[in-house]
Design an enzyme around this catalytic site. Sequence first.
Site, PDB file in Angstrom:
ATOM      1  CB  THR B 180      -0.898   0.051   1.256  1.00 50.29           C
ATOM      2  OG1 THR B 180      -0.085  -0.093   2.418  1.00 50.29           O
ATOM      3  CG2 THR B 180      -1.946  -1.049   1.225  1.00 50.29           C
ATOM      4  N   GLY B 196       0.492  -6.934   5.484  1.00 45.69           N
ATOM      5  CA  GLY B 196      -0.056  -8.285   5.642  1.00 45.69           C
ATOM      6  C   GLY B 196       0.146  -8.914   6.999  1.00 45.69           C
ATOM      7  N   GLY B 197       0.613  -8.130   7.984  1.00 44.24           N
ATOM      8  CA  GLY B 197       0.824  -8.687   9.316  1.00 44.24           C
ATOM      9  C   GLY B 197      -0.430  -9.310   9.895  1.00 44.24           C
ATOM     10  CD1 TRP B 246       2.216  -0.786   7.545  1.00 45.06           C
ATOM     11  CD2 TRP B 246       0.470  -1.736   6.552  1.00 45.06           C
ATOM     12  NE1 TRP B 246       1.201  -0.824   8.439  1.00 45.06           N
ATOM     13  CE2 TRP B 246       0.114  -1.403   7.861  1.00 45.06           C
ATOM     14  CE3 TRP B 246      -0.478  -2.348   5.728  1.00 45.06           C
ATOM     15  CZ2 TRP B 246      -1.151  -1.651   8.373  1.00 45.06           C
ATOM     16  CZ3 TRP B 246      -1.725  -2.599   6.238  1.00 45.06           C
ATOM     17  CH2 TRP B 246      -2.058  -2.260   7.533  1.00 45.06           C
ATOM     18  CG  ASP B 306      -3.450  -3.825  15.221  1.00 43.18           C
ATOM     19  OD1 ASP B 306      -2.514  -4.242  14.522  1.00 43.18           O
ATOM     20  OD2 ASP B 306      -4.423  -3.216  14.751  1.00 43.18           O
ATOM     21  CB  ALA B 543     -10.688   7.754   8.292  1.00 40.71           C
TER      22      ALA B 543
END
Lengths: 217, 574
Positions: B180, B196-197, B246, B306, B543
């Site tokens: 991305t 892709g984590g 990313w 995360d 968002a």
Amino acid sequence: MSRASFTTNFTSSENSRQPDAEVDAEQTRRTVLLGALAVTACLGCSAHARAGEDPPGSDERPQKGDVLVYSQGDKEGKLITAADLNAGGPPVHAWPKDPNTSVVRSGSRLNEILIIRLDPAELDEKTRARAVEGIIAYSAICSHAGCPVTAWVKSDVGDKEVFKCMCHNSEFDPRAGAQVVFGPAPRRLAALPLALADGSLSIAGNFMGKVGGTQPG
Amino acid sequence: MTRKQWLLSGFVAFTCLASTAAVSGPIENYSPVTAQRLENPEPKNWMLYRRTYDGHGYSPLDQINTSNVKNLTPVWTFATGVVEGHQAPPIVNNGAMFVTTPMGQVIALNAKTGDEYWRYKRQLPDDLFQLHPTNRGVGLWEDKLYLATTDDHVVALDAKTGKVVWDTKVQDYRKGQYLTLMPLIVDGKVIVGGSGGEFGVRGYVVAYDAKDGKELWRTYTIPGEGEPGHDTWQGDDWKNGGGSAWMTGNYDKETKTIYWGVGNAAPWPGDSHPGDNLYTSSVLALDPDTGKIKAYHQYHQNDSWDWDEVEAPMLIDLQRNGRTIKSLVHPGRDAIFWVLERTPTKINYVAGWPFVHTDVWKGIDETGKPIVDPAHKPVMGKRVEFCPSLWGGKDWPSAAYSQRTGLVYVPANENFCGGFTGEKVPLKPGELWLGTKPEDIGLKTRPGADHFGELQAWDPATGKKVWQHNFPKSQLFGSVTATAGDLVFVGGTNDRNFRAFHAKTGELLWEQKTNSGIVGMPVSYEIDGTQYIAIQSGWGVDAQRIQDALVTNNIGIEANVPQGGVVWVFALKK
């Protein structure tokens, strides 16, 4: 949290040396070009067979006469019958299976299906006409960005439970042809006609509507 | 020729004419991009993700300033025809603008008039699972552009025509690998990091030869057997340990070192992958020629929230205690404002402090390790709540640094908390592997909260907050840009406004309603003596997810933000 002190302690980090063993072998220009050509050739493919991994037919779309097997959970691979479906949900996640070759059509994620049994009185006219004993089936792939529809939860905008794609919060009402009730999805989930004979479920035709996400422009 | 054939040929001719009339390409007199131009970019251009390699997000243009910004007005717009989150900065090189959109489109525009030169449309596979359907821009080198795609390819385009020069597959999108970011271009190398984590991949940074797409090196962010740091993992956890990279890295041209942010560990609950888990939630210092890891700093160990730390730290020279520190400044997703020191061989911890409310950390020890409160650390088999939410104190949208004010401007989110129940989930390549059910992830607002989004201005040298602007009814989810006109530009709110603040005082000086919400990054450029401000408005992705979660909190927040991308370009009213 109490505010951590603003220290001036210059604590060093350990240095690291170069990783090596796991680095992929360097591609040659030839393989790069071949790879690009192969990709170009495959553009527009609706399903990608995983060469050497999946048997023939596993990436084909559901066929009339296919039976249904669980795609996940403890019963993965086992046949789904009408008796397995509890009225009111939750949906069961399924793959189509060719009854003649026993090939499970799991070679494309676009083939995953949601099967649910609902009270026929809750279904709208079109959906009821397509249902068999309140059982209906839809594509499990969201029409927005191609994520899987995984959840059966109370809607953010109503009091009924709905199919939900947790990637971007699109919600679909299975009682009304899986129309969109919330979120960015632009269209309903594709429906899959089912047949029921002696308690056995089978697929009665092709997907109705486009399977997969939207590519604009 | 029969009448039918004649009519058909006429129809074809008409449609071709109509097609060519829609665009004016190719671009004539394109300015090739060199190492020298990237290392010392002209003030009038915006050719890198944050304009300069140090990642400041700062334009030296000052025609638009605090006294006249009230006269800023749209001069042209361009609808991309694409929905979802438009996160890319409009890249500008001597009058040519390149914007990317979700679904892998690149549009070349005349930066002065808004006329379209050409458009590249990626034909994405039907079975692509797009968790983050977005793109953050093209990199430039010589006469080519470089695009990283969500079906995990890097594509080189001819900058003048948009025609594909080469197309290299990076890894297999069907296994959860995708891209991305805007590629970082360093001296003829196209450097990208994988996303892709959340699919249980093993993260990496990889470099390709800009000429032909040949892979030059690949460095995994999770060390393999025999590599330093491997002992911070147990068993085979490293094979699917996450560590996505990313976001575009920054580059120290003096020491020839790139600094790359690395994402969280996978799956989320920390007790499912015991150990510090290098190099997740870290910054890596890499040699751009070889990919060798020169140094690292792990912001927090054994990530369980995360909280990836994928935005690369800004390279700032700070005056502190009578000496200049060549620092790395990173307002983290973990709610800590980090100040580090970069040296050729080490990254040193200098200071850290929370910039939003958090109940996870009890403090930071003298080595720079945050001290965790175990009551707020997610584990398997139990629901755990924590603040801030999993979107952190600041997610990927970039902070900015003004060389004039010496301040760092942070798009922060306050008063959000979250939680989930850790659950063992079998790993299936290409399917989400979070360590919890996605429907179990919660976002809550703190009781009594009177606002959520905050634009903060910090002095990184002293740790002093200089000003703050609160957004009572919205998150703030958009990148910030500062200018030499002492202005700070940011979108990021659900009221669709694009705003300019006084960089020294935080006074709101100007705002403009746009078509959608703004998640993307503002840029500034100059053509024929006129300074322009450009932004893509196009709400979506995270968002939008926060928006949906807030709606269920019944706090009277705007429920519907229209989607659809539009490039907006502003200049002073004449």
